[in-house]
Motif scaffolding. Sequence first.
Motif, mmCIF file in Angstrom:
data_model
loop_
_atom_site.group_PDB
_atom_site.id
_atom_site.type_symbol
_atom_site.label_atom_id
_atom_site.label_comp_id
_atom_site.label_asym_id
_atom_site.label_seq_id
_atom_site.Cartn_x
_atom_site.Cartn_y
_atom_site.Cartn_z
ATOM 1 N N ARG A 10 0.834 -1.202 0.000
ATOM 2 C CA ARG A 10 0.000 0.000 0.000
ATOM 3 C C ARG A 10 0.876 1.263 0.000
ATOM 4 O O ARG A 10 0.566 2.240 -0.680
ATOM 5 C CB ARG A 10 -0.938 -0.015 1.201
ATOM 6 N N THR A 11 1.964 1.225 0.759
ATOM 7 C CA THR A 11 2.894 2.355 0.758
ATOM 8 C C THR A 11 3.534 2.524 -0.613
ATOM 9 O O THR A 11 3.682 3.643 -1.112
ATOM 10 C CB THR A 11 3.985 2.138 1.824
ATOM 11 N N ARG A 12 3.904 1.427 -1.239
ATOM 12 C CA ARG A 12 4.506 1.484 -2.571
ATOM 13 C C ARG A 12 3.562 2.107 -3.588
ATOM 14 O O ARG A 12 3.976 2.915 -4.430
ATOM 15 C CB ARG A 12 4.902 0.075 -3.032
ATOM 16 N N ILE A 13 2.304 1.744 -3.526
ATOM 17 C CA ILE A 13 1.321 2.306 -4.465
ATOM 18 C C ILE A 13 1.316 3.825 -4.381
ATOM 19 O O ILE A 13 1.361 4.529 -5.404
ATOM 20 C CB ILE A 13 -0.075 1.731 -4.166
ATOM 21 N N LEU A 14 1.265 4.357 -3.174
ATOM 22 C CA LEU A 14 1.212 5.805 -3.001
ATOM 23 C C LEU A 14 2.491 6.478 -3.479
ATOM 24 O O LEU A 14 2.454 7.544 -4.104
ATOM 25 C CB LEU A 14 0.946 6.147 -1.538
ATOM 26 N N ARG A 15 3.614 5.860 -3.216
ATOM 27 C CA ARG A 15 4.889 6.444 -3.649
ATOM 28 C C ARG A 15 5.021 6.409 -5.178
ATOM 29 O O ARG A 15 5.606 7.312 -5.782
ATOM 30 C CB ARG A 15 6.045 5.714 -2.970
ATOM 31 N N ILE A 16 4.485 5.362 -5.815
ATOM 32 C CA ILE A 16 4.507 5.299 -7.279
ATOM 33 C C ILE A 16 3.645 6.405 -7.878
ATOM 34 O O ILE A 16 4.045 7.084 -8.834
ATOM 35 C CB ILE A 16 4.034 3.912 -7.761
ATOM 36 N N ILE A 17 2.477 6.605 -7.318
ATOM 37 C CA ILE A 17 1.607 7.687 -7.800
ATOM 38 C C ILE A 17 2.294 9.034 -7.618
ATOM 39 O O ILE A 17 2.289 9.876 -8.522
ATOM 40 C CB ILE A 17 0.249 7.659 -7.066
ATOM 41 N N ALA A 18 2.889 9.242 -6.454
ATOM 42 C CA ALA A 18 3.594 10.506 -6.199
ATOM 43 C C ALA A 18 4.750 10.696 -7.166
ATOM 44 O O ALA A 18 5.004 11.809 -7.642
ATOM 45 C CB ALA A 18 4.088 10.541 -4.758
ATOM 46 N N ALA A 19 5.470 9.607 -7.487
ATOM 47 C CA ALA A 19 6.582 9.703 -8.439
ATOM 48 C C ALA A 19 6.080 10.133 -9.807
ATOM 49 O O ALA A 19 6.697 10.972 -10.478
ATOM 50 C CB ALA A 19 7.308 8.359 -8.530
ATOM 51 N N HIS A 20 4.964 9.567 -10.242
ATOM 52 C CA HIS A 20 4.388 9.975 -11.527
ATOM 53 C C HIS A 20 3.994 11.435 -11.518
ATOM 54 O O HIS A 20 4.165 12.154 -12.508
ATOM 55 C CB HIS A 20 3.170 9.122 -11.857
ATOM 56 N N ASP A 53 5.323 13.734 -9.783
ATOM 57 C CA ASP A 53 6.475 14.568 -9.422
ATOM 58 C C ASP A 53 6.191 15.336 -8.123
ATOM 59 O O ASP A 53 6.458 16.541 -8.008
ATOM 60 C CB ASP A 53 6.824 15.545 -10.561
ATOM 61 N N ILE A 54 5.662 14.605 -7.155
ATOM 62 C CA ILE A 54 5.357 15.164 -5.838
ATOM 63 C C ILE A 54 6.351 14.579 -4.842
ATOM 64 O O ILE A 54 6.455 13.351 -4.709
ATOM 65 C CB ILE A 54 3.919 14.814 -5.398
ATOM 66 N N LYS A 55 7.070 15.438 -4.152
ATOM 67 C CA LYS A 55 8.053 14.970 -3.175
ATOM 68 C C LYS A 55 7.337 14.466 -1.929
ATOM 69 O O LYS A 55 6.496 15.150 -1.352
ATOM 70 C CB LYS A 55 9.017 16.096 -2.797
ATOM 71 N N ILE A 56 7.671 13.239 -1.548
ATOM 72 C CA ILE A 56 7.043 12.595 -0.403
ATOM 73 C C ILE A 56 8.120 12.146 0.583
ATOM 74 O O ILE A 56 9.068 11.457 0.211
ATOM 75 C CB ILE A 56 6.229 11.360 -0.843
ATOM 76 N N ASN A 57 7.974 12.537 1.837
ATOM 77 C CA ASN A 57 8.831 12.000 2.887
ATOM 78 C C ASN A 57 8.220 10.699 3.401
ATOM 79 O O ASN A 57 7.001 10.588 3.548
ATOM 80 C CB ASN A 57 8.948 12.991 4.044
ATOM 81 N N LEU A 58 9.064 9.712 3.667
ATOM 82 C CA LEU A 58 8.585 8.440 4.198
ATOM 83 C C LEU A 58 8.954 8.326 5.664
ATOM 84 O O LEU A 58 10.134 8.303 6.024
ATOM 85 C CB LEU A 58 9.190 7.269 3.409
ATOM 86 N N GLU A 59 7.955 8.300 6.511
ATOM 87 C CA GLU A 59 8.137 8.099 7.950
ATOM 88 C C GLU A 59 7.901 6.614 8.234
ATOM 89 O O GLU A 59 6.778 6.114 8.100
ATOM 90 C CB GLU A 59 7.133 8.947 8.740
#
Length: 225
Positions: free
Chosen positions: A13-23, A25-31
């Motif tokens: 589930r975390t990977r899905i969100l990070r993939i969407i953010a990568a597409h 071009d939204i910088k996401i911090n991972l806690e």
Amino acid sequence: MEYTIYGYEGNPRTRILRIIAAHQDIKINLETVVPRQYTNVDTLLEQFPRSYGKIPAFKGDNIKLTEVPAIAFYLAKLKPCTLLGDGSLEQEAEVTSWVTWANMELLIVMAKWFLPLCPGLKRPAPYNKEAVAAGKTAALAFLDKHEARMQGVEFLVGNSITIADIFVAVYISRGMQYILGKEWRDSHPNTMAHFERVAAWGPTKQIVPEFEKIDVELPNENPYA
């Protein structure tokens, strides 16, 4: 604007969100929060009491969200894109339907088989040999129906990758880590062609350079016995 996802790298589930953010071009911090290892769960609960300790959760300057579909749609709508289809209400509804199916059916059905077999967890899922066997039967039947549905299908909605494709492919990858071995993969070419298409996509590669795949499924034995 600063955004943070509470989860961990290997979590689908975390990977899905990070993939969407990568597409997008939204910088996401991972806690890092790993509930089954009791890692930073108190931090998660302090910030998101409604999460009941489940990941992922999401925080921006003006928003806090739990539930992965809600976060995924929020990220997809932050900037114009085709991740929700061609812009029509019909395709967005189709995407929503696939996302809900993947999140509430696909992953949950597979988890009844693989989750009790996962080793090395401080909070393992309860193990029952008969329940795991029943989960395997249900999951294989479920995945066979999906294989038939994928005949001749390049994308789940429209003519390009949407979050529907991301959800389905990444959740199936979870099964490949534990229970969907080489024999299963070779016998499900339609499902695998779709998975490989998503796995080779640039934003996916950016987050998951290589998906882990087992050759032989985990045996139906209690890993904590």
